[in-house]
Motif scaffolding. Structure first.
Motif, PDB file in Angstrom:
ATOM      1  N   GLU A  33      -2.812 -10.536   5.060  1.00 23.83           N
ATOM      2  CA  GLU A  33      -1.949 -11.412   4.269  1.00 23.83           C
ATOM      3  C   GLU A  33      -2.718 -12.631   3.774  1.00 23.83           C
ATOM      4  O   GLU A  33      -2.528 -13.082   2.633  1.00 23.83           O
ATOM      5  N   ASN A  34      -3.597 -13.185   4.615  1.00 20.90           N
ATOM      6  CA  ASN A  34      -4.439 -14.297   4.166  1.00 20.90           C
ATOM      7  C   ASN A  34      -5.342 -13.864   3.004  1.00 20.90           C
ATOM      8  O   ASN A  34      -5.551 -14.619   2.045  1.00 20.90           O
ATOM      9  N   SER A  35      -5.890 -12.640   3.086  1.00 17.63           N
ATOM     10  CA  SER A  35      -6.748 -12.141   2.020  1.00 17.63           C
ATOM     11  C   SER A  35      -5.970 -11.985   0.716  1.00 17.63           C
ATOM     12  O   SER A  35      -6.458 -12.328  -0.366  1.00 17.63           O
ATOM     13  N   LEU A  36      -4.753 -11.464   0.809  1.00 16.30           N
ATOM     14  CA  LEU A  36      -3.929 -11.282  -0.388  1.00 16.30           C
ATOM     15  C   LEU A  36      -3.559 -12.635  -0.996  1.00 16.30           C
ATOM     16  O   LEU A  36      -3.576 -12.806  -2.224  1.00 16.30           O
ATOM     17  N   MET A 176       0.828  -2.227   3.313  1.00 18.21           N
ATOM     18  CA  MET A 176       0.065  -3.169   2.499  1.00 18.21           C
ATOM     19  C   MET A 176      -0.421  -2.521   1.206  1.00 18.21           C
ATOM     20  O   MET A 176      -0.345  -3.108   0.125  1.00 18.21           O
ATOM     21  N   ALA A 177      -0.931  -1.302   1.312  1.00 11.53           N
ATOM     22  CA  ALA A 177      -1.483  -0.626   0.143  1.00 11.53           C
ATOM     23  C   ALA A 177      -0.393  -0.233  -0.847  1.00 11.53           C
ATOM     24  O   ALA A 177      -0.626  -0.234  -2.060  1.00 11.53           O
ATOM     25  N   LEU A 178       0.796   0.097  -0.357  1.00 15.56           N
ATOM     26  CA  LEU A 178       1.899   0.456  -1.252  1.00 15.56           C
ATOM     27  C   LEU A 178       2.519  -0.768  -1.918  1.00 15.56           C
ATOM     28  O   LEU A 178       2.983  -0.685  -3.055  1.00 15.56           O
ATOM     29  N   PRO A 181      -0.410  -2.485  -5.192  1.00 14.88           N
ATOM     30  CA  PRO A 181      -1.191  -1.414  -5.829  1.00 14.88           C
ATOM     31  C   PRO A 181      -2.395  -1.908  -6.614  1.00 14.88           C
ATOM     32  O   PRO A 181      -3.345  -1.152  -6.814  1.00 14.88           O
ATOM     33  N   ALA A 182      -2.386  -3.149  -7.076  1.00 14.22           N
ATOM     34  CA  ALA A 182      -3.507  -3.649  -7.879  1.00 14.22           C
ATOM     35  C   ALA A 182      -4.733  -3.979  -7.029  1.00 14.22           C
ATOM     36  O   ALA A 182      -5.808  -4.255  -7.576  1.00 14.22           O
ATOM     37  N   VAL A 183      -4.582  -3.950  -5.705  1.00 14.93           N
ATOM     38  CA  VAL A 183      -5.685  -4.297  -4.798  1.00 14.93           C
ATOM     39  C   VAL A 183      -6.324  -3.018  -4.267  1.00 14.93           C
ATOM     40  O   VAL A 183      -5.625  -2.079  -3.873  1.00 14.93           O
ATOM     41  N   ALA A 184      -7.642  -2.976  -4.256  1.00 13.16           N
ATOM     42  CA  ALA A 184      -8.370  -1.857  -3.653  1.00 13.16           C
ATOM     43  C   ALA A 184      -8.419  -2.059  -2.139  1.00 13.16           C
ATOM     44  O   ALA A 184      -8.705  -3.161  -1.662  1.00 13.16           O
ATOM     45  N   ARG A 258       6.586  -8.393   0.056  1.00  8.10           N
ATOM     46  CA  ARG A 258       6.539  -8.616   1.505  1.00  8.10           C
ATOM     47  C   ARG A 258       7.290  -7.477   2.189  1.00  8.10           C
ATOM     48  O   ARG A 258       8.448  -7.212   1.867  1.00  8.10           O
ATOM     49  N   MET A 259       6.633  -6.784   3.112  1.00  6.92           N
ATOM     50  CA  MET A 259       7.323  -5.715   3.825  1.00  6.92           C
ATOM     51  C   MET A 259       8.332  -6.332   4.785  1.00  6.92           C
ATOM     52  O   MET A 259       8.030  -7.297   5.498  1.00  6.92           O
ATOM     53  N   VAL A 260       9.543  -5.768   4.778  1.00  8.82           N
ATOM     54  CA  VAL A 260      10.618  -6.336   5.577  1.00  8.82           C
ATOM     55  C   VAL A 260      11.381  -5.231   6.292  1.00  8.82           C
ATOM     56  O   VAL A 260      11.376  -4.061   5.882  1.00  8.82           O
ATOM     57  N   ARG A 261      12.044  -5.617   7.364  1.00  7.26           N
ATOM     58  CA  ARG A 261      13.017  -4.762   8.026  1.00  7.26           C
ATOM     59  C   ARG A 261      14.341  -5.511   7.986  1.00  7.26           C
ATOM     60  O   ARG A 261      14.471  -6.577   8.585  1.00  7.26           O
TER      61      ARG A 261
END
Length: 591
Positions: A33-36, A176-178, A181-184, A258-261
């Motif tokens: 998350e810090n990297s993003l 994270m990857a889903l 999508p613009a990030v490798a 942000r992935m959430v539940r």
């Protein structure tokens, strides 16, 4: 009495780590998350021993200045918020400023970073009182975490096996990857590259990423969604109802990436799928909700898994309506393209026995003879009185489900379309058609209320009593007459005529529970739909009834024009496609 004293800083950090760092996957989440947030276009995650021995996250983001490396490891230090206004309008994934110091308190952590155009990178070891030292890292940041929980043995013994911890990291990686999508992304476990995902630039790139992370069958059975309303936008993909799971393991939902539940989100999705899934099965989807950050509170959980919506009812209604309509608009041609509708993907040594069909005419025929002629020869064997030409002349623009050629055992309709053979369960298909028409008629008419001979009175909580008064119009619209007798007592005078035999007290209690939990309820509609489904089942064409070719074709056209016609009211498929290639496999042609 024990004296009140201030806790030492290292103990404060370890307590904070207990909230933020649950397991190795928690560390990966915070670092990625810090990297993003740093604007990374490429992120590499390296793991050893399920993350217990090594976690290394490298990115090509904006980097950290040499003089701020020490500040980055200080508690409550962040560049992402600076005022209450920022806190109420959070657009970044991280913001608490606790991740690095918390992780450093339970591991051996080092931080290396290089600004764009800088002569070199700078490295700082956590707990190292010396100044940063030069390093050769390219632009970006790398955080290395060694020996997680080495100094907290009580926490370390609660970790699971290496494979289990890695599966948690892999699940997080997929999220994270889903969601970005613009990030490798690149994932390496025990020096082995597991995933190498280039950034998504085209629709083909997106398909490849979905297939890599969720499987090719999932990626090939998706229906794309892009719906906007006011400040809300829902994008992503839902799998066709025929691609369903025994557990909720392929459900990805993101809010502002942000992935959430969230229970409200899960409830809205379940409601949208309620008419098309077999009992006990779960849908599969990758969905992203974008909304105004000010309408969303992400500061409700230390690990930021949960969110709170300012207008939860609006969000719930938008999600339900968008998904319900999208599922209803799925056309047969979309279903035919999906491998989920394939009748025979795998063929054993005795395919004719498995399929239940003995296509003798096809097996002995020549490929120069059309599929239409081959299947009609079989139809003639089943029904000699049907006539030699039961289909219109060949037309390249055949309807999706083609034209009927025969009826099998009084149960199935056989039809030819441009791809091959269609097999229709005539009772299941007609049941869905009748059910959808009944629902449309019910929606267009006022609900008839049935007065109770003896009104029912029962106790509720004061909050539920308040809801009865606040939602009087809602209950009347549904055909209920409910009044409040006292602070904690209500009385039911009338119920919907269709539900006159239902347990009215339990039904009202369930509705009130939904209103408390979700701000709305579709419980009444569910019960009505169950009654309509039962009526539709009895009203639809029964097995062993012989249909004429015209009747069969009329049923095929109705299927094509009916919402959710791919499944019956119980979630079973109503028809299947058997392509020419699959027919070839059945009879091992060309092998």
């Amino acid at each position: 009495m024990p004296q009140i004293h201030t806790l030492p800083s290292h103990l404060i950090n370890q307590i904070a780590a207990g909230e933020v760092v649950e397991r190795p996957a928690s560390v990966v989440k915070e670092l990625v998350e810090n990297s993003l947030d740093a604007g990374a276009g490429s992120i590499t995650i390296e793991i050893d021993a399920g993350g217990t021995r090594l976690i290394r996250v490298s990115d090509d983001g904006c980097g950290i200045d040499r003089d701020q490396l020490a500040s980055a490891m200080s508690r409550h230090a962040t560049s992402k918020i600076g005022s209450l206004q920022d806190l109420e309008n959070i657009s970044s994934l991280g913001f608490r400023g606790e991740a690095l110091p918390s992780i450093a308190s339970v591991s051996r952590l080092s931080l290396v970073s290089r600004l764009p155009g800088a002569d070199c990178a700078w490295k700082l070891q956590a707990r190292d009182e010396t100044r940063p030292i030069p390093d050769a890292l390219p632009q970006g940041t790398q955080v290395e975490v060694l020996e997680l929980f080495y100094n907290v043995p009580a926490r370390k013994k609660f970790l699971r096996t290496e494979n289990t911890e890695y599966r948690h990291i892999e699940s997080l990686f997929k999220n994270m990857a889903l969601s970005h999508p613009a990030v490798a992304f690149r994932l390496v476990h025990n020096q082995k590259v597991v995933y190498q995902l280039p950034s998504v630039q085209t629709a083909d790139d997106q398909f490849r990423r979905l297939a890599s992370l969720c499987g090719k069958s999932f990626a090939e059975s998706l229906v794309e969604i892009d719906v906007s309303s006011d400040s809300l936008r829902l994008q992503g993909w839902v799998a066709l109802p025929t691609f369903n799971r025994s557990q909720a393991d392929m459900q990805y939902f993101f809010v502002n990436q942000r992935m959430v539940r969230d229970k409200l989100i899960n409830h809205a999705v379940r409601q949208a799928y309620q008419d098309v899934l077999f009992h006990g099965r779960h849908p599969a989807y990758v969905l992203s909700l974008t909304m105004n950050a000010a309408e969303l509170d992400v500061n409700v959980h230390p690990q930021k898994h949960e969110v709170r919506f300012r207008n939860s009812r609006m969000v719930h209604d938008f999600l339900f309506r968008s998904l319900h309509q999208a599922l209803g608009k799925i056309q047969p041609e979309q279903q035919i393209e999906s491998p989920g509708f394939a009748l025979a993907d795998q063929v054993s040594a005795s395919p004719a026995t498995q399929s239940g069909l003995s296509f003798q005419a096809y097996a002995q025929g020549d490929r120069s003879v059309s599929v239409r002629e081959q299947i009609q020869s079989y139809a003639a064997l089943l029904n000699p009185e049907a006539g030699a030409d039961v289909l219109p002349s060949a037309d390249p623009s055949l309807p999706p489900l083609g034209y009927a050629i025969a009826q099998l055992k009084g149960i199935y309709i056989l039809a030819e379309n441009s791809d091959g053979l269609i097999v229709v369960d005539m009772h299941a298909a007609h049941e869905r058609i009748v059910y959808e028409r009944m629902k449309q008629n019910a929606d267009q008419e006022d609900v008839i209320a049935q007065p109770l001979l003896v009104p029912i009175s029962f106790n509720v909580s004061q909050a539920e009593g308040d809801l009865v008064e606040e939602n009087d119009a809602f209950f009347r619209h549904l055909g209920f007459s409910v009044e409040r007798l006292g602070p904690e007592q209500i009385r039911v005078r009338a119920v919907p005529a269709l539900l006159k035999n239902a347990d009215s007290e339990q039904l009202l209690r369930d509705v009130l529970a939904d209103l408390v939990e979700h701000g709305r309820s579709q419980r009444i509609q569910q019960y009505q739909n169950e009654m309509l489904a039962t009526m539709a089942c009895h009203a639809s064409v029964r097995a062993n009834r012989l249909l004429s070719i015209d009747e069969m074709n009329a049923l095929l056209r109705d299927i094509e024009q009916t919402e959710r016609s791919g499944q019956c009211n119980h979630g079973r498929p109503t028809w299947k496609q058997l392509s020419l290639d699959q027919l070839d496999k059945l009879f091992m042609r060309g092998q």
